[in-house]
Each structure stands twice: as structure tokens, then as C-alpha cells.
Design an enzyme around this catalytic site. Sequence first.
Site, PDB file in Angstrom:
ATOM      1  N   LYS A   1       0.721  -1.154  -0.023  1.00  0.00           N
ATOM      2  CA  LYS A   1       0.000   0.000   0.100  1.00  0.00           C
ATOM      3  C   LYS A   1       0.929   1.104   0.037  1.00  0.00           C
ATOM      4  O   LYS A   1       0.714   2.217  -0.757  1.00  0.00           O
ATOM      5  CB  LYS A   1      -0.822  -0.187   1.101  1.00  0.00           C
ATOM      6  CG  LYS A   1      -2.121  -1.132   1.048  1.00  0.00           C
ATOM      7  CD  LYS A   1      -2.798  -1.104   2.232  1.00  0.00           C
ATOM      8  CE  LYS A   1      -3.820  -2.312   2.399  1.00  0.00           C
ATOM      9  NZ  LYS A   1      -4.449  -2.920   3.660  1.00  0.00           N
TER      10      LYS A   1
ATOM     11  N   GLN B   1      -4.478  -1.509   9.696  1.00  0.00           N
ATOM     12  CA  GLN B   1      -4.184  -2.581   8.964  1.00  0.00           C
ATOM     13  C   GLN B   1      -4.816  -3.847   9.839  1.00  0.00           C
ATOM     14  O   GLN B   1      -4.446  -3.860  10.917  1.00  0.00           O
ATOM     15  CB  GLN B   1      -2.861  -3.000   8.604  1.00  0.00           C
ATOM     16  CG  GLN B   1      -2.415  -4.332   7.977  1.00  0.00           C
ATOM     17  CD  GLN B   1      -3.067  -4.304   6.515  1.00  0.00           C
ATOM     18  OE1 GLN B   1      -2.939  -3.568   5.840  1.00  0.00           O
ATOM     19  NE2 GLN B   1      -3.696  -5.825   6.285  1.00  0.00           N
TER      20      GLN B   1
ATOM     21  N   ASP C   1     -11.316   2.910   3.420  1.00  0.00           N
ATOM     22  CA  ASP C   1     -11.558   1.390   3.179  1.00  0.00           C
ATOM     23  C   ASP C   1     -12.943   1.205   2.738  1.00  0.00           C
ATOM     24  O   ASP C   1     -13.402   0.059   2.574  1.00  0.00           O
ATOM     25  CB  ASP C   1     -11.237   0.685   4.463  1.00  0.00           C
ATOM     26  CG  ASP C   1      -9.903  -0.200   4.235  1.00  0.00           C
ATOM     27  OD1 ASP C   1      -9.346  -0.283   2.989  1.00  0.00           O
ATOM     28  OD2 ASP C   1      -9.237  -0.175   5.351  1.00  0.00           O
TER      29      ASP C   1
END
Length: 302
Positions: free
Chosen positions: A54, A98, A121
Site C-alpha cells: 500500500k 491494517q 476502506d
Amino acid sequence: MTAKLIKGTEIREEILEEITKEVQEIKEKHGVVPGLVTILVGSSPASISYVTLKIKTAHRVGFTEVQDDQPVDISEADLLALIDKYNNDDSINGILVQLPLPKHIDEKKVLNAIDPDKDVDGFHPVNVGRLMIGGDEVKFPPCTPFGIQEMIIRAGVETSGAEVVVVGRSNIVGKPIANMMVQKGPGANSTVTIVHTRTKDLAAHCQRADILIVAAGVPDLVKPEWIKPGACVIDVGVNRVGEKISEKTGKTIAILKGDVDFDAAKEIAGYITPVPGGVGPMTITMLMLNTLKSLKFKLGLM
Ligand code: NAP
């Protein structure tokens, strides 16, 4: 019939190029670039490798990337305070925690603490609600379904009036992609059925599908005779079925298989995604797009 391959690896490159260009334009006009913070708690090798990818992608498209690594024993209160700090940091447009988090931390509490306008997200209940309402309300579609819809659009598959069957009803793939395909608008307007382990005749539902989206996590679940000739088959499943030595690196790597019997299915379908190299590369790509969108919302460009 041999299906047209929808390659996530190629679509990823197209989209990342588009993002890079737009970031440059915004930088020239407005003097800012999108800011993404990745919060990694602990040092699980799988999480490190996801976060590293990422970060690398964020750098590639010209974002400011803040890597905030925290020890595995960080308290829940300290993690919530950290999120609050980034919620109030004007230079940050996207906050990414995460997962999974260590057991002593309530994951739901942490995700719900992220400002919905920085929840790139798309997992916050506010964004889930926005997605359900559809249209202009939508800010950040969750990244994997967002990627799936984009692949279908870019492959030129007609979705309006199409019978879409989604295998799987998870909150991260099945339910959101079904919801997205049923909305009014481009890449949607479909008639959608969701099937799962309690569905009576899985094969019969799949056989009706003009677009079959499979996210079950069961290797080769979908048999070739379940596929309507010419259908678009999106295989989201990623199943480790063994190990092999990589020809490139000489290292041991996982053998991955999708939820669809690819070799047989490609002779029947009109379009199909491979595993690996299909849906997989799209998730981080759409995370970047959501982060760019977040800055654009803030600047009033969307
Ligand atoms: P999940 O939370 O385990 O959900 C799986 C869904 O499939 C459940 O709704 C389950 O039904 C249904 N299902 C399982 N076996 C079935 C069967 N035999 N017949 C009918 N339905 C069945 O999984 P997920 O998180 O959605 O992920 C699904 C797959 O996609 C996994 O392989 C995952 O690794 C992959 N994935 C890939 C990406 C990516 O490429 N970027 C991202 C996310 C997920 P019930 O609800 O009835 O149990």
C-alpha cells in the site's frame, strides 16, 4: 468459445496512471496532494507485506504517505487517541488501520472511530449506509467491490438489465457488490440475486447469471456447467492450494486457485478474471482512488 480475459494487472496500471495524472494536476492548481496514513499494529509478516504494498503504491501515485507503526501491546485507548489525532490532521485524507488487530483491541470500536470522511476502506457504518442509499450519497465504496465494478465497466460488459448472481454474502465483498450492482447508474441497474450456503439450488441460480460474481473462498466451487454461455465471470476467491518454487525468485510461493474451475470455465464464459492477476490487484488500486476522492471531496472538486 474462449473467454476474453479481464486482467486486473492491466486495469490497475491504467487506473494508477490516471490517478498519478490527477494528483499532479491538483498539486499544480491547489498546492496539495492526497495524504494517506497506514497504521500497522505489531509485526505479522502478512500485515507487513500488505502495508508495504500500500505504501509503495501510494508513493508511486504521488501521495504523501505516513507510515505509523505501533507496538503489538499498544492499548486500545492509545490506538483510539492516535486515530483521533489523524481525524484532526488536515494533511491526512485517508486513514487505514491494517487488520487483523491484536486480540486485546476491539476492532469494531477502532474502525468506527475513523472519521467517515477519511474512511477510505469504506467499512464505517456511515459509509455502508451511504452505499446502500446510492447515487450522490456514496463516498467510499469498499475497495474490492469497487474494483470488481470497475473491471466490469472497463471490460465493456452491459450491466443494465443484466442478471447478476453473487455467490457469498460477506460484508466486505458479497453484500456490498450486490448492493452496488442493483443501484441506478452506470455499471449497475442490474437484477441481483445473492446466494450462500443455505441456498437451495446454487447451480440453477448461477446458470441464470449474465454476470456471475463468486466470493465464497471454496476452490473450484463453480463448475463449468453452472456457467451460462457468454457470461461474465468474476472470480474473487483466493485459495491457497499448495506451494511451489517460483521460477523468477527461486523462493517457495503459494499456489493460488479461485472459486471457479478456470480452465473449463474459460471455454464457456464470454469474459473471465484469472486467479491470480484478476480481482486481487484491484483492491489496493481502488484504495488509492478512494484516497484521491477524499481530497477531491474536501476541495469541492466532487
Ligand atoms: P467470507 O467472509 O468467508 O464469506 C464467504 C461467503 O461465501 C459466505 O457468505 C458463505 O455463505 C459463502 N459460501 C461459502 N461456501 C459456500 C458454498 N459452498 N456455497 C454457497 N456459498 C458459500 O469470505 P470473503 O471475505 O467474502 O472472501 C471470499 C473469497 O474472496 C476468499 O477466497 C477471499 O480470500 C477472497 N477475497 C479476495 C479479495 C481480493 O482479491 N482483493 C478481497 C476479499 C476477499 P454463508 O454466509 O452462508 O456462510
